[in-house]
Scaffold this motif. Structure first.
Motif, PDB file in Angstrom:
ATOM      1  N   ALA A   1      43.087  31.119  46.133  1.00 45.12           N
ATOM      2  CA  ALA A   1      42.333  31.523  44.663  1.00 45.12           C
ATOM      3  C   ALA A   1      40.980  30.450  44.582  1.00 45.12           C
ATOM      4  O   ALA A   1      40.123  30.623  44.278  1.00 45.12           O
ATOM      5  CB  ALA A   1      42.819  32.243  43.764  1.00 45.12           C
ATOM      6  N   MET A   2      41.628  28.810  44.583  1.00 47.48           N
ATOM      7  CA  MET A   2      41.168  27.412  44.380  1.00 47.48           C
ATOM      8  C   MET A   2      39.551  27.504  45.709  1.00 47.48           C
ATOM      9  O   MET A   2      38.218  27.095  45.518  1.00 47.48           O
ATOM     10  CB  MET A   2      41.708  26.322  44.443  1.00 47.48           C
ATOM     11  N   HIS A   3      39.928  28.075  46.676  1.00 47.23           N
ATOM     12  CA  HIS A   3      38.441  28.376  48.100  1.00 47.23           C
ATOM     13  C   HIS A   3      37.424  29.150  47.134  1.00 47.23           C
ATOM     14  O   HIS A   3      36.495  28.781  47.207  1.00 47.23           O
ATOM     15  CB  HIS A   3      39.085  28.284  48.938  1.00 47.23           C
TER      16      HIS A   3
ATOM     17  N   GLU B   1      39.055  40.805  41.813  1.00 48.59           N
ATOM     18  CA  GLU B   1      38.870  40.806  43.311  1.00 48.59           C
ATOM     19  C   GLU B   1      39.709  39.642  44.268  1.00 48.59           C
ATOM     20  O   GLU B   1      40.137  39.886  45.693  1.00 48.59           O
ATOM     21  CB  GLU B   1      36.943  40.431  43.414  1.00 48.59           C
ATOM     22  N   ILE B   2      39.993  38.366  43.918  1.00 49.26           N
ATOM     23  CA  ILE B   2      40.781  37.942  44.165  1.00 49.26           C
ATOM     24  C   ILE B   2      41.836  38.950  44.806  1.00 49.26           C
ATOM     25  O   ILE B   2      43.248  38.154  45.652  1.00 49.26           O
ATOM     26  CB  ILE B   2      41.386  36.952  43.469  1.00 49.26           C
ATOM     27  N   GLN B   3      42.630  39.241  43.432  1.00 51.94           N
ATOM     28  CA  GLN B   3      43.964  40.333  43.377  1.00 51.94           C
ATOM     29  C   GLN B   3      43.398  41.621  44.943  1.00 51.94           C
ATOM     30  O   GLN B   3      44.698  41.027  45.672  1.00 51.94           O
ATOM     31  CB  GLN B   3      44.620  40.840  42.575  1.00 51.94           C
ATOM     32  N   ARG B   4      42.525  41.533  44.423  1.00 51.14           N
ATOM     33  CA  ARG B   4      42.323  43.117  46.554  1.00 51.14           C
ATOM     34  C   ARG B   4      41.700  41.802  47.401  1.00 51.14           C
ATOM     35  O   ARG B   4      43.265  41.943  48.526  1.00 51.14           O
ATOM     36  CB  ARG B   4      41.016  43.300  46.410  1.00 51.14           C
TER      37      ARG B   4
ATOM     38  N   LYS C   1      34.262  26.004  54.553  1.00 54.28           N
ATOM     39  CA  LYS C   1      33.920  27.738  55.162  1.00 54.28           C
ATOM     40  C   LYS C   1      35.318  28.878  55.923  1.00 54.28           C
ATOM     41  O   LYS C   1      35.905  27.681  55.335  1.00 54.28           O
ATOM     42  CB  LYS C   1      33.032  28.339  56.378  1.00 54.28           C
ATOM     43  N   LEU C   2      35.094  29.730  55.587  1.00 60.37           N
ATOM     44  CA  LEU C   2      36.703  30.124  55.035  1.00 60.37           C
ATOM     45  C   LEU C   2      37.709  30.573  56.695  1.00 60.37           C
ATOM     46  O   LEU C   2      39.134  30.254  56.600  1.00 60.37           O
ATOM     47  CB  LEU C   2      36.109  32.199  55.379  1.00 60.37           C
ATOM     48  N   ILE C   3      36.458  29.994  58.195  1.00 59.23           N
ATOM     49  CA  ILE C   3      37.531  29.493  58.936  1.00 59.23           C
ATOM     50  C   ILE C   3      38.488  29.038  58.998  1.00 59.23           C
ATOM     51  O   ILE C   3      39.588  28.448  59.590  1.00 59.23           O
ATOM     52  CB  ILE C   3      36.340  30.400  60.276  1.00 59.23           C
TER      53      ILE C   3
END
Length: 246
Positions: free
Chosen positions: A78-80, A93-96, A2-4
């Motif tokens: 980016a990989m995640h 979106e990744i840049q943002r 997960k992101l956290i």
């Protein structure tokens, strides 16, 4: 992950660099000059030095990050984002999300990651039960003679033929008849552009991507006849409704 959890493992640039070095050591470092695998780590230069020829190898050299000036944390994020969801993440979106000013380096990073992911996919073969079929995509050719009459249907100059092989797995454990209309779920898949649907040419492509003795479910096309020797071929028509429901 997960992101956290991701940011607990990789909270800053240094943690990403340490993790990346660990992954490189697991794979092994090979000297480009003499081919030796024995190196010293030069902490002050953050480089490996070959014990045989003294040639130095940087941390990013020989990897997807080579020549990139972007931080390690950008690559890890980016990989995640690319791999943590079924839906795709655009470079914009990744840049943002990262907050980088320029789009071009982020686009290049994402393009490189997707390229090596494709190379990774080439290393495994499909197994279990496979559903096999061909599809046609409309393409534009800038070299085609515009005076040449266009064919219709199969063989049209506007179409590229793509062979799709998808693993079809039966899930009994999590099957709920009230929520799911079929027990089958799609596993890994491969999509291959092919020049010809002749049975000899098609068999060569399939044997490179699918393990022998695998059960293959396809339609009754004669193009699949040469697969009977090496595979358990089950010729039937899969209803479009069943495919859509998956």
């Amino acid at each position: 992950m997960k992101l956290i959890e991701f940011f607990k493992h990789y909270p800053d640039e240094e943690s990403c660099k340490i993790a990346f070095k660990s992954y490189r050591l697991q794979e092994g470092v090979t000297c480009k000059k003499c081919g030796s695998t024995s190196h010293y780590w030069k902490k002050n230069r953050e480089q490996w030095e070959c014990k045989s020829c003294k040639h130095r190898t940087t941390l990013k050299s020989g990897t997807v990050m080579q020549s990139s000036k972007l931080p390690y944390q950008y690559w890890f994020i980016a990989m995640h984002l690319i791999t943590s969801t079924k839906k795709s993440f655009s470079a914009k979106e990744i840049q943002r999300q990262i907050g980088h000013k320029r789009y071009e380096p982020i686009w290049s990073m994402v393009h490189k990651l997707r390229s090596v992911m494709g190379l990774r996919d080439e290393q495994y073969e499909l197994g279990e039960e496979i559903e096999l079929d061909e599809v046609f995509f409309e393409t534009v050719s800038i070299t085609r003679d515009k005076t040449e009459p266009l064919k219709r249907g199969r063989g049209s100059q506007r179409q590229s033929t793509v062979l799709v092989a998808a693993e079809s797995r039966v899930e009994e454990q999590n099957y709920n008849p009230k929520k799911h209309r079929t027990k089958k779920r799609v596993g890994y898949l491969k999509m291959m552009v092919i020049e010809s649907l002749k049975k000899e040419d098609l068999a060569v492509v399939v044997k490179e991507k699918v393990k022998k003795n695998t059960k293959i479910v396809s339609d009754k096309s004669n193009s699949y006849n040469n697969l009977k020797e090496d595979y358990n071929l089950d010729s039937k028509v899969v209803p479009k409704k069943e495919i859509i429901n998956r």
